[in-house]
Design a protein around this motif. Structure first.
Motif, PDB file in Angstrom:
ATOM      1  N   ILE A   1     100.376  -1.823 -36.574  1.00  0.00           N
ATOM      2  CA  ILE A   1      99.649  -0.935 -37.491  1.00  0.00           C
ATOM      3  C   ILE A   1      98.880   0.128 -36.717  1.00  0.00           C
ATOM      4  O   ILE A   1      98.894   1.310 -37.072  1.00  0.00           O
ATOM      5  N   ARG A   2      98.215  -0.280 -35.643  1.00  0.00           N
ATOM      6  CA  ARG A   2      97.442   0.681 -34.839  1.00  0.00           C
ATOM      7  C   ARG A   2      98.351   1.767 -34.268  1.00  0.00           C
ATOM      8  O   ARG A   2      98.029   2.960 -34.321  1.00  0.00           O
ATOM      9  N   THR A   3      99.498   1.361 -33.743  1.00  0.00           N
ATOM     10  CA  THR A   3     100.435   2.326 -33.176  1.00  0.00           C
ATOM     11  C   THR A   3     100.966   3.270 -34.253  1.00  0.00           C
ATOM     12  O   THR A   3     101.062   4.486 -34.045  1.00  0.00           O
ATOM     13  N   LEU A   4     101.289   2.709 -35.408  1.00  0.00           N
ATOM     14  CA  LEU A   4     101.822   3.508 -36.514  1.00  0.00           C
ATOM     15  C   LEU A   4     100.835   4.587 -36.944  1.00  0.00           C
ATOM     16  O   LEU A   4     101.213   5.755 -37.141  1.00  0.00           O
ATOM     17  N   VAL A   5      99.576   4.225 -37.081  1.00  0.00           N
ATOM     18  CA  VAL A   5      98.565   5.179 -37.542  1.00  0.00           C
ATOM     19  C   VAL A   5      98.248   6.201 -36.457  1.00  0.00           C
ATOM     20  O   VAL A   5      98.132   7.399 -36.727  1.00  0.00           O
ATOM     21  N   ASN A   6      98.116   5.767 -35.211  1.00  0.00           N
ATOM     22  CA  ASN A   6      97.773   6.690 -34.122  1.00  0.00           C
ATOM     23  C   ASN A   6      98.879   7.692 -33.836  1.00  0.00           C
ATOM     24  O   ASN A   6      98.618   8.785 -33.313  1.00  0.00           O
ATOM     25  N   LEU A   7     100.132   7.350 -34.171  1.00  0.00           N
ATOM     26  CA  LEU A   7     101.246   8.267 -33.935  1.00  0.00           C
ATOM     27  C   LEU A   7     101.431   9.276 -35.065  1.00  0.00           C
ATOM     28  O   LEU A   7     102.217  10.210 -34.931  1.00  0.00           O
TER      29      LEU A   7
ATOM     30  N   SER B   1     100.745  12.391 -36.870  1.00  0.00           N
ATOM     31  CA  SER B   1     100.120  13.671 -36.491  1.00  0.00           C
ATOM     32  C   SER B   1      99.482  14.400 -37.666  1.00  0.00           C
ATOM     33  O   SER B   1      98.899  15.469 -37.484  1.00  0.00           O
ATOM     34  N   SER B   2      99.584  13.849 -38.868  1.00  0.00           N
ATOM     35  CA  SER B   2      99.041  14.533 -40.039  1.00  0.00           C
ATOM     36  C   SER B   2      97.525  14.363 -40.171  1.00  0.00           C
ATOM     37  O   SER B   2      96.918  14.936 -41.072  1.00  0.00           O
ATOM     38  N   HIS B   3      96.919  13.575 -39.299  1.00  0.00           N
ATOM     39  CA  HIS B   3      95.478  13.365 -39.347  1.00  0.00           C
ATOM     40  C   HIS B   3      94.961  13.133 -37.928  1.00  0.00           C
ATOM     41  O   HIS B   3      95.735  12.940 -36.986  1.00  0.00           O
ATOM     42  N   SER B   4      93.646  13.151 -37.776  1.00  0.00           N
ATOM     43  CA  SER B   4      93.024  12.946 -36.468  1.00  0.00           C
ATOM     44  C   SER B   4      92.268  11.626 -36.382  1.00  0.00           C
ATOM     45  O   SER B   4      91.482  11.415 -35.456  1.00  0.00           O
ATOM     46  N   VAL B   5      92.485  10.751 -37.343  1.00  0.00           N
ATOM     47  CA  VAL B   5      91.796   9.461 -37.365  1.00  0.00           C
ATOM     48  C   VAL B   5      92.301   8.583 -36.224  1.00  0.00           C
ATOM     49  O   VAL B   5      93.506   8.465 -36.003  1.00  0.00           O
ATOM     50  N   GLN B   6      91.378   7.973 -35.516  1.00  0.00           N
ATOM     51  CA  GLN B   6      91.719   7.090 -34.416  1.00  0.00           C
ATOM     52  C   GLN B   6      91.479   5.631 -34.815  1.00  0.00           C
ATOM     53  O   GLN B   6      90.474   5.318 -35.450  1.00  0.00           O
ATOM     54  N   VAL B   7      92.409   4.774 -34.449  1.00  0.00           N
ATOM     55  CA  VAL B   7      92.247   3.337 -34.692  1.00  0.00           C
ATOM     56  C   VAL B   7      91.891   2.675 -33.359  1.00  0.00           C
ATOM     57  O   VAL B   7      92.653   2.749 -32.393  1.00  0.00           O
ATOM     58  N   ILE B   8      90.733   2.048 -33.318  1.00  0.00           N
ATOM     59  CA  ILE B   8      90.198   1.457 -32.092  1.00  0.00           C
ATOM     60  C   ILE B   8      90.235  -0.065 -32.217  1.00  0.00           C
ATOM     61  O   ILE B   8      89.843  -0.621 -33.241  1.00  0.00           O
ATOM     62  N   ARG B   9      90.700  -0.744 -31.195  1.00  0.00           N
ATOM     63  CA  ARG B   9      90.857  -2.201 -31.238  1.00  0.00           C
ATOM     64  C   ARG B   9      89.780  -2.908 -30.431  1.00  0.00           C
ATOM     65  O   ARG B   9      89.289  -2.403 -29.433  1.00  0.00           O
TER      66      ARG B   9
END
Length: 358
Positions: free
Chosen positions: A209-215, A217-225
């Motif tokens: 999920i983290r990889t999917l969201v971070n890849l 490009s339509s947003h700048s939201v970062q997922v931090i683990r």
């Protein structure tokens, strides 16, 4: 206004209720031992400091304290949210009494943490209501599917008897809208595939999920683990768990996409002696999904997991309901805490011994 002597204040140290005395500027002038434990701060770091500075958020209206001090009023407030700067969260009942302390007007605050049993009772009641709402929706969904199938079939038969392209366009519209409604009803009914439980590392599910969201490009939201590597493999359906977490994360992304500093945190920890739907588990895995968005409106917070309840203009209100259903199938639960600038969903999943499921 009650007068309180130093001798009276000394007796407060024997109480299990947290007691705080605020002066005319709402600065702390006294805390008993229970209050120091609640705030997790020593008396030297509390005295003389503004009461509000120890909280990232409090559902208590601080202006109400000012008014009580000026007017000599007393009041009580139940289920007050207290979010500390260190990330801790407490739900408490609060009583405020106007007193005279050191020959000056002051406020005496009594803070009683809501005990675990009360939270368990509230959780059981909310879960029962959610189950009842889900069963009601399922009953209605089945009642809707039957006439929808008849409407679609009649439109197909009618289309075969019509030669005009103009009228065929109308029958196609009926079929398309019937299919759209049927898809919505299927989503209301939830997953209809039995779970495929196996032993999985929960962090591999979260990493997808983290990889999917971070890849994206339509947003700048970062997922931090922030993972706890000591969590053992869990007995779960990885596709279902991934869908449940992804539904929550996607909601957060949609809320944060307009924020330049949007962040989602995925945190895992081990919790001990947790009661889930009346069953006591020695160990559970805790998955926290938090974001720094605007928070969830208070008026929908208690019903957010109900089908068709949403805080988004274009939302269907199904994502969280489905997530709840998927987590329920894992004998787990989801808790929500939210205030302006912070929303946190916490998933609790039982940690089983491998020999107990084989």
């Amino acid at each position: 206004m009650q007068k309180t002597s130093v001798k009276d204040i000394d007796l407060l140290d024997s109480l299990s209720t947290a007691v705080v005395v605020l002066d005319g500027e709402l600065k702390i002038t006294y805390v008993n031992h229970a209050a120091q434990t609640l705030l997790e701060t020593s008396v030297n770091q509390l005295l003389g400091f503004p009461f509000r500075q120890f909280f990232a958020h409090a559902s208590l209206d601080m202006q109400r304290l000012d008014e009580a001090l000026q007017n000599g009023d007393d009041f009580s407030d139940s289920e007050v949210q207290l979010a500390f700067n260190d990330g801790r969260f407490v739900l408490a009942d609060l009583t405020v009494t106007s007193i005279e302390f050191n020959a000056a007007p002051a406020l005496l605050l009594e803070v009683r943490k809501i005990d675990q049993q009360r939270r368990i009772s509230q959780e059981s009641q909310q879960w029962a209501q959610q189950q009842a709402a889900r069963e009601l929706v399922r009953g209605l969904a089945h009642e809707i599917k039957n006439p929808l199938g008849g409407i679609r079939g009649a439109a197909q038969l009618l289309e075969k008897q019509l030669d005009s392209p103009d009228t065929t366009e109308f029958t196609q519209m009926i079929i398309e809208q019937s299919d759209r409604l049927r898809n919505l009803v299927d989503r209301l009914l939830g997953p209809n595939v039995p779970p495929n439980f196996q032993w999985h590392n929960v962090h591999r599910v979260l990493e997808k999920i983290r990889t999917l969201v971070n890849l994206d490009s339509s947003h700048s939201v970062q997922v931090i683990r922030d993972y706890d590597p000591s969590i053992p493999d869990l007995w779960l359906d990885q596709d279902m768990l991934q869908q449940a977490v992804l539904n929550i994360v996607r909601n957060a992304v949609q809320v944060l996409c307009e924020q330049p500093d949007g962040e989602i945190h995925l945190v895992t920890r081990i919790e001990r002696q947790m009661t889930i739907h009346g069953v006591r588990h020695p160990l559970v895995a805790q998955i926290k999904i938090s974001d720094n968005g605007p928070g969830i409106p208070a008026e929908i917070r208690d019903t957010l997991f109900y089908p068709m309840v949403t805080g988004k203009k274009d939302g269907t209100g199904l994502g969280l309901s489905i997530a709840q259903t998927l987590v329920d199938q894992h004998r787990g639960k989801i808790e929500l805490e939210s205030w302006p600038g912070h929303t946190e969903f916490t998933l609790y999943l039982p940690i089983d011994k491998k020999d107990s499921t084989e």
